[in-house]
Design a protein around this motif. Structure first.
Motif, PDB file in Angstrom:
ATOM      1  N   ASN A 119       0.838  -1.197   0.000  1.00 22.58           N
ATOM      2  CA  ASN A 119       0.000   0.000   0.000  1.00 22.58           C
ATOM      3  C   ASN A 119       0.877   1.252   0.000  1.00 22.58           C
ATOM      4  O   ASN A 119       0.899   2.031   0.944  1.00 22.58           O
ATOM      5  CB  ASN A 119      -0.956  -0.008   1.202  1.00 22.58           C
ATOM      6  CG  ASN A 119      -0.290  -0.418   2.497  1.00 22.58           C
ATOM      7  OD1 ASN A 119       0.324  -1.476   2.562  1.00 22.58           O
ATOM      8  ND2 ASN A 119      -0.426   0.396   3.533  1.00 22.58           N
ATOM      9  N   ASN A 133      -4.096  -2.267   0.322  1.00 19.00           N
ATOM     10  CA  ASN A 133      -4.230  -2.352  -1.128  1.00 19.00           C
ATOM     11  C   ASN A 133      -5.113  -3.549  -1.481  1.00 19.00           C
ATOM     12  O   ASN A 133      -4.635  -4.611  -1.848  1.00 19.00           O
ATOM     13  CB  ASN A 133      -2.851  -2.484  -1.782  1.00 19.00           C
ATOM     14  CG  ASN A 133      -2.914  -2.385  -3.297  1.00 19.00           C
ATOM     15  OD1 ASN A 133      -3.975  -2.522  -3.900  1.00 19.00           O
ATOM     16  ND2 ASN A 133      -1.774  -2.159  -3.910  1.00 19.00           N
ATOM     17  N   TRP A 160      -6.154  -1.518  -5.648  1.00 17.68           N
ATOM     18  CA  TRP A 160      -5.919  -0.153  -6.109  1.00 17.68           C
ATOM     19  C   TRP A 160      -5.853  -0.144  -7.636  1.00 17.68           C
ATOM     20  O   TRP A 160      -5.166  -0.961  -8.248  1.00 17.68           O
ATOM     21  CB  TRP A 160      -4.620   0.388  -5.526  1.00 17.68           C
ATOM     22  CG  TRP A 160      -4.657   0.618  -4.043  1.00 17.68           C
ATOM     23  CD1 TRP A 160      -5.645   0.273  -3.172  1.00 17.68           C
ATOM     24  CD2 TRP A 160      -3.641   1.246  -3.262  1.00 17.68           C
ATOM     25  NE1 TRP A 160      -5.318   0.653  -1.895  1.00 17.68           N
ATOM     26  CE2 TRP A 160      -4.081   1.254  -1.924  1.00 17.68           C
ATOM     27  CE3 TRP A 160      -2.399   1.808  -3.553  1.00 17.68           C
ATOM     28  CZ2 TRP A 160      -3.330   1.801  -0.883  1.00 17.68           C
ATOM     29  CZ3 TRP A 160      -1.649   2.344  -2.526  1.00 17.68           C
ATOM     30  CH2 TRP A 160      -2.105   2.350  -1.206  1.00 17.68           C
TER      31      TRP A 160
END
Length: 269
Positions: free
Chosen positions: A58, A80, A83
């Protein structure tokens, strides 16, 4: 055989004067970033911000002109999940769209706001916009968005008719609005990234082998305008697009074997 394919590809790049079709190669992205999934140029900077998609860390990553990592920001309060795209506002804040939905089962999505003042740090706490789908809206896979007049416009990834959601840029929980639906002519029309020019007059939508340029629209009725398709003569997993100027586009693609993993530029003129 692999060596021969790589040699042919390298010869092609050299003989094309660092261009592939209409795409000009600006730089090769550093090897460790194989699944670059977005591109955004922020306020008063030449850095190209990127992310990697599901299964990666992330981190919001800034690339310099050589495709090397110039910024690497851990978003400490984020995960994440999937994403997919980036956008930014006039104050230079960067927004991360965590709304990928390959299995089409997810109904709650997040957008992470990274404040401009945190873009020179190694770690940041993002503000969170969380949204659910409108009532009776079937879950879809979303991979692209941009901000316009302080609202996000989020595009579903469909070969045929796709949906556009509208979400207010407001921290906290909210329900998205089904803004519009549209269908491009032809096949293989999945939208993988999107942006709007700083002057608000041109929308661009990306696909693996083309982009659509949309102009002359009224307010946010984007598909009331003129739609122009630009073919690249080059097919790769292109998943990042943004404006560098009102007529120059930056595009990124994922790395696969010896192909991809580049920052390209493309002129709309």
């Amino acid at each position: 055989m692999i060596y021969i394919k790589r040699l042919i590809f390298l010869i092609f790049i050299v003989s094309s004067c660092q261009s592939i079709g209409q795409l000009k190669i600006e730089s090769r992205i550093i090897n460790e970033l194989k699944e670059v999934s977005a591109a955004e140029i922020g306020k008063d900077s030449d850095i190209v911000w990127v992310i990697q998609d599901a299964g990666n860390r992330n981190n919001l990553i800034g690339l310099d002109k050589k495709g090397h990592i110039a910024r690497n920001i851990l978003i400490s309060n984020a995960k994440n999940k999937d994403w997919e795209d980036l956008t930014s506002d006039r104050e230079g804040n960067i927004y991360i769209g965590d709304f990928g939905n390959n299995n089409k089962k997810q109904k709650t999505f997040k957008i992470y706001k990274v404040n401009h003042d945190d873009l020179n740090t190694d770690s940041a706490v993002a503000e969170i916009i969380e949204f659910t789908l409108p009532e009776d809206q079937k879950p879809e896979d979303f991979e692209s968005f941009f901000i316009y007049n302080n609202s996000f416009y989020i595009f579903s990834k469909e070969n045929k008719t796709f949906s556009v959601l509208k979400v207010k840029n407001s921290i906290g929980k909210q329900v998205a609005e089904l803004h519009s639906e549209y269908k491009f002519n032809g096949k293989n029309n999945k939208i993988t990234s999107a942006d709007i020019s700083d002057n608000g007059k041109t929308v661009i939508l990306l696909n693996h082998d083309k982009l659509w340029e949309i102009t002359n629209f009224e307010r946010d009725d984007f598909f009331s305008g003129d739609v122009t398709e630009h073919k690249f003569d080059h097919n790769s997993q292109k998943e990042g697009i943004c404006f560098k100027t009102d007529s120059t586009i930056i595009i990124t693609d994922e790395r696969k074997d010896f192909e991809g993993g580049y920052i390209y530029s493309f002129s709309l003129n």
